[in-house]
Write a protein that holds these residues in place. Structure first.
Motif, mmCIF file in Angstrom:
data_model
loop_
_atom_site.group_PDB
_atom_site.id
_atom_site.type_symbol
_atom_site.label_atom_id
_atom_site.label_comp_id
_atom_site.label_asym_id
_atom_site.label_seq_id
_atom_site.Cartn_x
_atom_site.Cartn_y
_atom_site.Cartn_z
ATOM 1 N N LYS A 636 15.874 -9.816 -6.629
ATOM 2 C CA LYS A 636 15.019 -9.235 -5.856
ATOM 3 C C LYS A 636 14.320 -9.648 -4.438
ATOM 4 C CE LYS A 636 12.227 -9.138 -10.049
ATOM 5 N NZ LYS A 636 10.256 -9.022 -10.671
ATOM 6 N N GLY A 637 13.623 -8.615 -4.094
ATOM 7 C CA GLY A 637 13.381 -9.017 -2.257
ATOM 8 C C GLY A 637 13.988 -9.118 -1.446
ATOM 9 N N GLU A 638 13.950 -10.996 -0.491
ATOM 10 C CA GLU A 638 14.651 -10.950 -0.038
ATOM 11 C C GLU A 638 16.034 -11.112 -0.326
ATOM 12 O OE1 GLU A 638 12.974 -13.938 2.790
ATOM 13 O OE2 GLU A 638 11.268 -12.727 3.622
ATOM 14 N N ALA A 639 15.975 -12.144 -1.347
ATOM 15 C CA ALA A 639 17.782 -12.724 -2.652
ATOM 16 C C ALA A 639 18.354 -10.602 -1.779
ATOM 17 C CB ALA A 639 17.161 -12.815 -3.433
ATOM 18 N N LEU A 640 17.915 -9.996 -2.626
ATOM 19 C CA LEU A 640 18.050 -8.799 -2.703
ATOM 20 C C LEU A 640 19.263 -8.123 -1.899
ATOM 21 C CD1 LEU A 640 19.192 -6.026 -4.139
ATOM 22 C CD2 LEU A 640 17.560 -5.573 -4.347
ATOM 23 N N ALA A 641 18.154 -8.165 -0.098
ATOM 24 C CA ALA A 641 18.807 -7.799 1.162
ATOM 25 C C ALA A 641 19.809 -8.420 1.103
ATOM 26 C CB ALA A 641 17.924 -8.227 2.253
ATOM 27 N N TYR A 684 19.578 0.921 1.844
ATOM 28 C CA TYR A 684 18.273 0.040 1.995
ATOM 29 C C TYR A 684 17.880 -0.669 1.106
ATOM 30 C CZ TYR A 684 15.567 3.990 0.848
ATOM 31 O OH TYR A 684 15.251 5.494 0.438
ATOM 32 N N VAL A 685 16.954 -1.637 1.266
ATOM 33 C CA VAL A 685 16.070 -2.339 0.717
ATOM 34 C C VAL A 685 14.743 -1.776 0.124
ATOM 35 C CG1 VAL A 685 15.480 -4.726 -0.808
ATOM 36 C CG2 VAL A 685 18.088 -4.477 0.672
ATOM 37 N N ASP A 686 13.934 -1.175 -0.973
ATOM 38 C CA ASP A 686 12.617 -0.457 -0.807
ATOM 39 C C ASP A 686 12.255 -1.141 -2.226
ATOM 40 O OD1 ASP A 686 11.052 -0.128 -0.942
ATOM 41 O OD2 ASP A 686 11.414 2.083 -1.412
#
Length: 732
Positions: A636-641, A684-686
């Motif tokens: 999730k979140g920043e880890a995903l990006a 992009y990460v949403d």
């Protein structure tokens, strides 16, 4: 919350989607110039205040309704003289609506019926024209340098009471004039005649009901006719295209006439090559009149026989024989049509007569390819649509002025586009091609109904609902007996959440063409399903499945109808059959996520939710190939990006483990390639989803989760969306 009485001007660019589809950069630049040099200066000149700009539209407030109308007139007059060198098809033109009404003011924006009425009036205005409300008219009449035509009281969507509507006349010679019934009659003036009329109507109605057998539609005042396939008597099956073409043209011509119901091609061609009992055919098709005939070619000579039979008496009311040179086939058709229309007692209007005078083409070979294209496109299958484009292309090359070939090319392309058959034509290119072909067809023949039907479908997919409705209604107005136009109107009204209007349109289409093509019958089934008539939806979609048993999506939609009818065992079995028809590696239609994107243009989220719920009950999984994962492994979140942005991902696709590589730069620009696919996209990460947006699937974002996984080769990840299940590791 503040309320105030104010004058509202609503403006919108005519055919904006079409203009952008044909020439995006140039259209945007011309629109900016129009706003900068014409629109904004006029607003400032008449002391208006721009509330908001909405891409191709604007909402402007005025303290004076006279100023609002004067501003609208100034804009339209100046626009008429703007860019004289730009071709008509590429010009920016506005529609404008003006209303005086009560509005709600909140956060520098305006809301309420005062605004809504202005927007509805704008949609009623002609290109380059202005419509105003009765409240505006009462204050501005004789105070502006324009004239007016009363359009009477109109029902506007979502406005509870009828609104008096006036068209503004921009001709300076008409200034101060008022045409039509400009004032609302008094209540007393309306009531007294109404009482007398009501009494008279009751008496007349009682008389009619006493004498008229209302149970039989054949007794309707409307003329109903079926043109049975003309028989080829030449002894050479290769000459069928002549007899088929004559039949087709007669049907097409009669559908352009108001007041006559003409059974469509698909239904009458079911009788081709079969012995026909006329009484049975008339009963099955629910018509009063039948036309039958024959075509015989010997060398360069052509003989056509035709007769019109009134099935209420069984007698021939007209018959004729035409002996001409084969090269005169279209002139023969013109004579045949005129005599038939006269025998039916129909008097075409001047506009209808003009439309009927146009021959589709003078090139028989081009028409032959056109007919082959029609046959290939009928099922809605991928291969058939691809073949149809090839046939239409040959017809267009043989006759570059063949408007109907371009129109039907556009229709096939739209079906490819909205079915997401990207391997035939990539989505953005299909959209562009359809707009170009439809626009060219209209340029060649402005009175064709089918291009407007096509534009309506494309506009509703683009979520331009009011514009789509206007286009589809224009198609029906030009072809009142055209089943395809009625189906397009049904499709548009369905996705615009006007269910009652959608049902009326598809029921008209089914009356005109009881043997609708499968792709059109699926639309009818979906309309019945969303309207709550599950029995009719099931019946319609079962026929669709039977007519095109190899098309997976027809079975999947039938499964949804079974689920809504609480026939869950049949729903699950039918869904399994539909999924089995898909190729092993094809992800489309396999998941709720795919259908959710495909149906994202439903105006009402509840309509989309109903379909998704029905498909879920039938057993359609959320992700392709039944993929599931444990939520505790979700990235999730920043880890995903940090995992995906600026990295190369290498792995395998399900099913079968086909190798694939996804490269994403830090700014999200990406390229994907496998043995069977290669495309570019923006990633992009949403929040907790990885999203990709490309020119496929109508340019809509496709988002899905990423999960950690462990296997024999060590740790890795899985990214899933509507189009793929991708197991990967990050390559440094």
């Amino acid at each position: 919350m503040e309320r105030r009485l104010t004058a509202i001007l609503a403006a919108d660019v005519v055919g904006y989607s079409n203009l952008m589809g044909n020439e995006e950069v140039g259209t945007l630049e011309r629109l900016k110039i129009c706003r900068r040099e014409l629109f904004d200066p006029a607003v400032a000149e008449f002391r208006g205040h721009i509330i908001k700009l909405m891409g191709d539209g604007a909402l402007v407030e005025f303290a004076s309704v006279v100023d609002a109308v004067q501003c609208a007139a100034a804009i339209q007059r100046r626009m008429a003289e703007h860019d004289p060198a730009v071709p008509e098809a590429r010009k920016i033109r506005f529609r404008i609506g003006v209303n005086l009404g009560d509005v709600i003011v909140e956060d520098d924006d305006l809301y309420g019926d005062g605004v809504n009425v202005a927007a509805r009036l704008e949609g009623m205005a002609e290109p380059g024209g202005i419509c105003i409300s009765g409240t505006a008219f009462d204050h501005v009449v004789h105070k502006a340098d324009v004239g007016f035509t009363s359009l009477g009281e109109r029902r506007l969507k979502n406005i509870p009471d009828p609104v008096r509507v006036y068209r503004v006349l921009l001709d300076s010679n008409k200034a101060g004039s008022v045409a039509g019934n400009a004032r609302r009659p008094s209540v007393r003036a309306m009531i007294l005649p109404a009482i007398g009329i009501a009494v008279l109507l009751v008496a007349v109605l009682a008389s009619v009901l006493w004498r008229h057998d209302w149970r039989h539609p054949s007794n309707s005042d409307r003329t109903s006719v079926a043109i049975l396939p003309f028989t080829n008597l030449s002894g050479d099956p290769k000459q069928d295209y002549i007899s088929d073409g004559i039949t087709e043209d007669l049907i097409t011509d009669l559908t352009k006439l108001a007041g006559v119901d003409v059974i469509a091609r698909d239904s009458v061609f079911a009788y081709k090559g079969k012995p026909v009992v006329l009484a049975d055919a008339a009963r099955e098709l629910s018509v009063r009149y039948l036309v039958e005939g024959s075509v015989q070619r010997a060398g360069d000579e052509l003989r056509i026989n035709a007769q019109l039979v009134d099935m209420t008496t069984g007698k021939s009311v007209w018959a004729d024989r035409f002996d001409r040179n084969a090269s005169d086939v279209f002139a023969i058709q013109d004579d045949l049509r005129q005599e038939l229309v006269s025998a039916l007692g129909i008097k075409p209007s001047a506009t209808e007569a003009k439309r009927l005078s146009r021959a589709p083409t003078s090139n028989l070979e081009a028409y032959d390819y056109f007919l082959r294209g029609e046959q290939a496109a009928r099922s809605g299958e991928r291969d058939g649509l691809q073949q149809a484009l090839a046939f239409y292309g040959k017809a267009e090359a043989l006759d570059p002025a063949f408007a109907e070939a371009f129109a039907f090319d556009a229709r096939a392309t739209v079906n490819i586009w909205r079915s997401s058959f990207d391997h035939i034509i990539q989505s953005a290119l299909a959209r562009k091609r359809a707009y170009e072909k439809a626009s060219l067809a209209l340029k060649l023949d402005p009175d064709l109904s089918s291009p407007y039907a096509i534009l309506g479908i494309m506009q509703v997919v683009d979520r331009r609902y009011e514009e789509a409705i206007a286009s589809a209604q224009r198609a029906v107005a030009l072809g009142p007996g055209d089943a395809e136009a009625q189906i397009a109107l049904g499709y548009v009204q369905l996705f615009a959440s006007n269910h009652t209007e959608a049902v009326a349109a598809v029921e008209t289409a089914l009356r005109l063409d009881p043997n609708l093509s499968p792709i059109d019958r699926e639309i009818a089934g979906l309309v019945f399903l969303l309207n709550g008539d599950t029995d009719k939806a099931v019946e319609t979609l079962e026929r669709t499945r039977d007519d095109a048993p190899a098309v997976s999506k027809f079975r999947i939609m039938l499964a949804a109808a079974y689920a809504r009818a609480n026939r869950l065992a049949e729903a699950r079995a039918t869904l399994a059959e539909g999924l089995q028809l898909l190729s092993g590696s094809e992800p489309s239609e396999r998941s709720l996520s795919d259908w959710r994107i495909a149906f994202a243009h439903f105006r009402n989220p509840e309509d989309l939710a109903l379909i998704m719920d029905a498909l879920g009950q039938a057993g359609l999984p959320e992700w392709p190939f039944g993929f599931t994962a444990d939520e505790k492994d979700r990235v999730k979140g920043e880890a995903l990006a940090s995992i995906v942005l600026g990295h190369t991902m290498q792995g395998q696709l399900e099913p079968g483990g086909q190798p694939a590589i996804l490269q994403i730069s830090q700014d999200g620009s990406a390229g994907f390639r496998s043995k069977s696919r290669m495309y570019t996209a923006k990633f992009y990460v949403d929040r907790d989803l990885l999203c990709e947006q490309s020119e496929n699937i109508f340019g809509r974002p496709d988002c899905g989760p990423v999960y950690k996984r462990s296997g024999e080769t060590g740790e890795g990840y899985t990214y899933v969306n509507s189009a793929a299940v991708f197991h990967f590791t990050t390559v440094e």
